[in-house]
Design an enzyme around this catalytic site. Sequence first.
Site, PDB file in Angstrom:
ATOM      1  N   GLU A 162      -3.812 -57.859  54.401  1.00  0.00           N
ATOM      2  CA  GLU A 162      -3.408 -57.521  55.417  1.00  0.00           C
ATOM      3  C   GLU A 162      -2.622 -56.224  55.479  1.00  0.00           C
ATOM      4  O   GLU A 162      -1.277 -56.266  56.187  1.00  0.00           O
ATOM      5  CB  GLU A 162      -2.376 -58.500  56.138  1.00  0.00           C
ATOM      6  CG  GLU A 162      -3.395 -59.963  56.681  1.00  0.00           C
ATOM      7  CD  GLU A 162      -4.617 -59.355  57.268  1.00  0.00           C
ATOM      8  OE1 GLU A 162      -4.601 -58.358  58.120  1.00  0.00           O
ATOM      9  OE2 GLU A 162      -5.750 -60.053  56.945  1.00  0.00           O
TER      10      GLU A 162
HETATM   11  C1  LIG Z   1      -8.422 -61.803  47.592  1.00  0.00           C
HETATM   12  C2  LIG Z   1      -8.534 -60.716  48.904  1.00  0.00           C
HETATM   13  C3  LIG Z   1      -8.872 -61.160  49.981  1.00  0.00           C
HETATM   14  C4  LIG Z   1      -9.000 -59.998  51.007  1.00  0.00           C
HETATM   15  N1  LIG Z   1      -9.392 -60.365  52.246  1.00  0.00           N
HETATM   16  C5  LIG Z   1      -9.796 -59.439  52.977  1.00  0.00           C
HETATM   17  C6  LIG Z   1     -10.444 -59.555  54.398  1.00  0.00           C
HETATM   18  O1  LIG Z   1     -10.871 -60.679  54.755  1.00  0.00           O
HETATM   19  N2  LIG Z   1     -10.780 -58.687  55.036  1.00  0.00           N
HETATM   20  C7  LIG Z   1     -10.769 -57.408  54.706  1.00  0.00           C
HETATM   21  O2  LIG Z   1     -11.030 -56.239  55.115  1.00  0.00           O
HETATM   22  N3  LIG Z   1     -10.027 -56.983  53.561  1.00  0.00           N
HETATM   23  C8  LIG Z   1      -9.497 -57.897  52.945  1.00  0.00           C
HETATM   24  N4  LIG Z   1      -9.005 -57.567  51.641  1.00  0.00           N
HETATM   25  C9  LIG Z   1      -8.629 -56.273  51.142  1.00  0.00           C
HETATM   26  C10 LIG Z   1      -7.346 -56.116  51.463  1.00  0.00           C
HETATM   27  O3  LIG Z   1      -6.760 -55.820  52.731  1.00  0.00           O
HETATM   28  C11 LIG Z   1      -6.844 -54.685  50.293  1.00  0.00           C
HETATM   29  O4  LIG Z   1      -7.302 -54.949  49.199  1.00  0.00           O
HETATM   30  C12 LIG Z   1      -5.714 -54.128  50.922  1.00  0.00           C
HETATM   31  O5  LIG Z   1      -5.696 -53.510  52.263  1.00  0.00           O
HETATM   32  C13 LIG Z   1      -5.389 -52.721  49.985  1.00  0.00           C
HETATM   33  O6  LIG Z   1      -6.460 -51.903  49.914  1.00  0.00           O
HETATM   34  P1  LIG Z   1      -7.004 -51.455  48.483  1.00  0.00           P
HETATM   35  O7  LIG Z   1      -7.236 -52.680  47.699  1.00  0.00           O
HETATM   36  O8  LIG Z   1      -8.356 -50.657  48.711  1.00  0.00           O
HETATM   37  O9  LIG Z   1      -5.893 -50.764  47.730  1.00  0.00           O
HETATM   38  P2  LIG Z   1      -5.643 -48.967  48.004  1.00  0.00           P
HETATM   39  O10 LIG Z   1      -5.839 -48.895  49.516  1.00  0.00           O
HETATM   40  O11 LIG Z   1      -6.363 -48.228  47.119  1.00  0.00           O
HETATM   41  O12 LIG Z   1      -4.101 -48.924  47.444  1.00  0.00           O
HETATM   42  C14 LIG Z   1      -3.601 -48.992  46.048  1.00  0.00           C
HETATM   43  C15 LIG Z   1      -2.102 -48.864  46.079  1.00  0.00           C
HETATM   44  O13 LIG Z   1      -1.809 -47.615  46.789  1.00  0.00           O
HETATM   45  C16 LIG Z   1      -0.825 -47.960  47.770  1.00  0.00           C
HETATM   46  N5  LIG Z   1      -0.931 -46.776  48.941  1.00  0.00           N
HETATM   47  C17 LIG Z   1      -1.939 -46.668  49.564  1.00  0.00           C
HETATM   48  N6  LIG Z   1      -1.777 -45.845  50.620  1.00  0.00           N
HETATM   49  C18 LIG Z   1      -0.391 -45.525  50.496  1.00  0.00           C
HETATM   50  C19 LIG Z   1       0.473 -44.610  51.334  1.00  0.00           C
HETATM   51  N7  LIG Z   1       0.072 -44.006  52.291  1.00  0.00           N
HETATM   52  N8  LIG Z   1       1.976 -44.833  50.933  1.00  0.00           N
HETATM   53  C20 LIG Z   1       2.343 -45.565  49.945  1.00  0.00           C
HETATM   54  N9  LIG Z   1       1.600 -46.441  48.835  1.00  0.00           N
HETATM   55  C21 LIG Z   1      -0.040 -46.136  49.321  1.00  0.00           C
HETATM   56  C22 LIG Z   1      -0.980 -49.326  48.122  1.00  0.00           C
HETATM   57  O14 LIG Z   1       0.173 -49.837  48.659  1.00  0.00           O
HETATM   58  C23 LIG Z   1      -1.469 -50.012  46.922  1.00  0.00           C
HETATM   59  O15 LIG Z   1      -0.269 -50.213  46.009  1.00  0.00           O
HETATM   60  C24 LIG Z   1      -8.627 -58.615  50.688  1.00  0.00           C
HETATM   61  C25 LIG Z   1      -8.302 -58.446  49.310  1.00  0.00           C
HETATM   62  C26 LIG Z   1      -8.173 -59.438  48.367  1.00  0.00           C
HETATM   63  C27 LIG Z   1      -7.788 -58.936  46.919  1.00  0.00           C
END
Ligand SMILES: Cc1cc2nc3c(=O)[nH]c(=O)nc-3n(C[C@H](O)[C@H](O)[C@H](O)COP(=O)(O)OP(=O)(O)OC[C@H]3O[C@@H](n4cnc5c(N)ncnc54)[C@H](O)[C@@H]3O)c2cc1C
Length: 598
Positions: A443
Site C-alpha cells: 500500500e
Molecule cells: C506480500 C505482498 C502483497 C502485495 N499485495 C499487493 C496487491 O494486492 N496489489 C498490488 O498491486 N501490489 C501488491 N503488493 C506490491 C506492493 O504494493 C509493492 O511491493 C510496493 O508498492 C513497493 O513496490 P516495489 O516492491 O516495486 O518496490 P520499489 O518501488 O522498487 O521500491 C524499492 C525501494 O525504493 C524506495 N523508493 C522508491 N521510490 C522512492 C522515492 N521516490 N523516494 C524514496 N524512496 C523510494 C521504496 O520505498 C523501497 O524501499 C504486494 C507486495 C507484497 C510483498
Amino acid sequence: MSQYQPPLRDMQFVLHELLGATQELKSIAAHADIDADTINAVLEEGGKFASEVILPLNGPGDAQGCRLNPSTHEVTTPDGFKKAYEQYVAGGWPSLSCDPEFGGQGLPFVVNQCFYEMLTACNQAWTMYPGLSRSAYECLHTHGTPEQKELYLPRLTTGEWTGTMCLTEPHCGTDLGMLRTKAAPLPDGSFALTGQKIFISAGEHDIASNIIHLVLARLPDAPAGSKGISLFVVPKFKVQADGSLGERNAIHCGALEHKMGIHGNATCQMILDGAVGTLVGEPNKGLAAMFVMMNAARLGVGNQSLGLTEVAYQNALAYAKDRIQMRSLSGPKALDKPADPILVHPDVRRMLLTAKAYAEGGRALVSFCALMLDKELHHPDESVRKECAELVALLTPIVKAFLTDNGFEATNTCLQVFGGHGYIREWGMEQFVRDARINMIYEGTNTIQSLDLLGRKVLGNQGASLRKFGKMVAALVQEASADPAMAEFVQPLATLGSQVTPLTTELGLKAMQNPDEVGAAAVDYLRVIGHLVFGYFWARMAQVSLKAMATGNKDPFYASKVQTARFYFARLFPETAMLTARLRVGSASLMDTEAALA
Ligand SMILES: Cc1cc2nc3c(=O)[nH]c(=O)nc-3n(C[C@H](O)[C@H](O)[C@H](O)COP(=O)(O)OP(=O)(O)OC[C@H]3O[C@@H](n4cnc5c(N)ncnc54)[C@H](O)[C@@H]3O)c2cc1C
C-alpha cells in the site's frame, strides 16, 4: 496456540468515553439511532468470531500456506480457511458497514474498523481476503457506473465474491507511471486487457465463487506516465446481465510468491491474456479512482498492525507473568518460587509497555479516523464533510506508516520477552513479527507515506491541514492547563506543538533550495507528527481516566490508562527530540556520499 482476548473494554473506552462516537454520529441520519449497547453487542459477537473461528487457523495456516495447481491455475487456501469464510458470510459479517441500497447493514464504518482489528489480530492472512473485498467495494461504490454497481456490489456486500487490487507489475511498484498492461477497446464497449501483474494479494483462491479484480492498465492512445492510467473491473468469471456467472475470463494465476509471512494469503502473479473488463471512472483517470481503494486500504493496513501489536502484547504479558527467571534487583518478589516472574525486570516492563502504549494509542487514532470518515461520507453539512476529509487525508499516511513501524517494533519486542522461546515457532511470536513486516511495505512503502505527508499534505498546502490539527492540540493544552495532574502529559505535548510549525517552515525553506531536503527529512518528520498525534490522544485518554478516578471510580482500567500514558510520555514521546535534531542536519550527510556508496 496464541491466546487472544478481544480488547472490548478498551474499544468501549475509546468509542464511548474518549470519542463520544454515538453523539458524533447523531448528526448523520442513517446512524442517528445507533446506541452504545448495539455497538458493544456487535463487537462482542465479532470478537467471538475472530477468536473462536479464525484464531485457531492462524498458526496452521502459516505452516501449510497456499498451494497452486499449475495445470488448472487453481489455488487452494490452507485447511479451514474456506469453511471459516463460509461462516463469516453466513454470519452476515461482510455487509456490516455496507450500503443498505446494495444489501448492507449500514452500520458506521468505525464499527467495522474495530471488528477488523480483531480479525487481523487473530489471523492477518485470512483477513486479507475479505479486507481487499471491502476496499474494492469502496472503489466501485464511489466510481462505478450504475450497471457496475448493480452487477458487483450486492455480491461483494454479501461476501459471495471477493475483490483484489491489481497495480504492481514486475518493473513497477512505487512508480506506477511505468505500468505496461494494455487495454484494447472491444466493439461492445468493453476492453481486452493483456499484461502481467505481480504480488496480487488474494488474486486466486478457493474461498469464494468469483473474484472481482480492479486492474490498472493503459488505453491505446494513453499519454505516457501516471496521467495515462485507467482503471478496469475484470471478473474471474464473467458476469451475465442477470448476475449469474458466465464463462471463465482470461485472467489466471501464473505462480504464487514464496514469502516471509502471511503465508495463508495467496500472493499471486496474475496473467491477463485478453481478459475482458469494463472501464471504471474516466479514461486516464484510473489512479485517482484507485486512490479511493488505496486510501481505504492504507487505513486498513495501519489497523492490521494495530491488531498484531495487541495480540503480541497479550501473549507477551501472559508469558512474562508465568515465566520465572532470576530475582528482582530490588529483592525477591515470589518467595515461594525458585525465581521471580520476568515481569519484575524493568526492561521486560519497558518492552511490554511499549507494545501496550502503541496498541492503545493506535486504537484511539484508528477509531478517530474511522469516525471522521463516517462524517466525511455521510454528514449532511458539506463544510463538516470537507473538514473531516481534510483531517482523514492528513492522518492517513500516519495511520499507515506510524502504526506499521510501531507494530513491527512492538511485535519484535514482544518476541524478545519470550527470549529464545520467542524465536521458536510453537509460541507463535515469530509469526507475528513476520506477518507485521509486510505492512511497512505494501500500500505504498512507509517512505512513500512520509513523502506524501511532508510533500503533499503539509508543504503542499502550506501547512493548512496540519495547523487545523495543531488547533485541536492547542485547545486540549489550554483546557488541561488548569489541572496540575495533567501537566506531565500536556507540557511535553505543548512543547512539541510549538516546535512543529518552525520546524516545518525550516524544512519548507530548505526544500525550495534543494528538493532532496524533503526526501531526507520525510521519514523522521512523519514520526515526529506521529508522536504529536499519539501525544494528543494519550493526553486525552489520561484526561478522561483522571476524571473518572476523581469521581471515585475504582475500575483499575483507569489507573492502567494513566500509568500507560505516563510511560508513553516519559519513554516513547522523547524520541521526538532525537528526530528533531536529525531533521535539522539537512540532506548533505545522505547525498554527498558518492565515495561511501561507490
Ligand atoms: C506480500 C505482498 C502483497 C502485495 N499485495 C499487493 C496487491 O494486492 N496489489 C498490488 O498491486 N501490489 C501488491 N503488493 C506490491 C506492493 O504494493 C509493492 O511491493 C510496493 O508498492 C513497493 O513496490 P516495489 O516492491 O516495486 O518496490 P520499489 O518501488 O522498487 O521500491 C524499492 C525501494 O525504493 C524506495 N523508493 C522508491 N521510490 C522512492 C522515492 N521516490 N523516494 C524514496 N524512496 C523510494 C521504496 O520505498 C523501497 O524501499 C504486494 C507486495 C507484497 C510483498
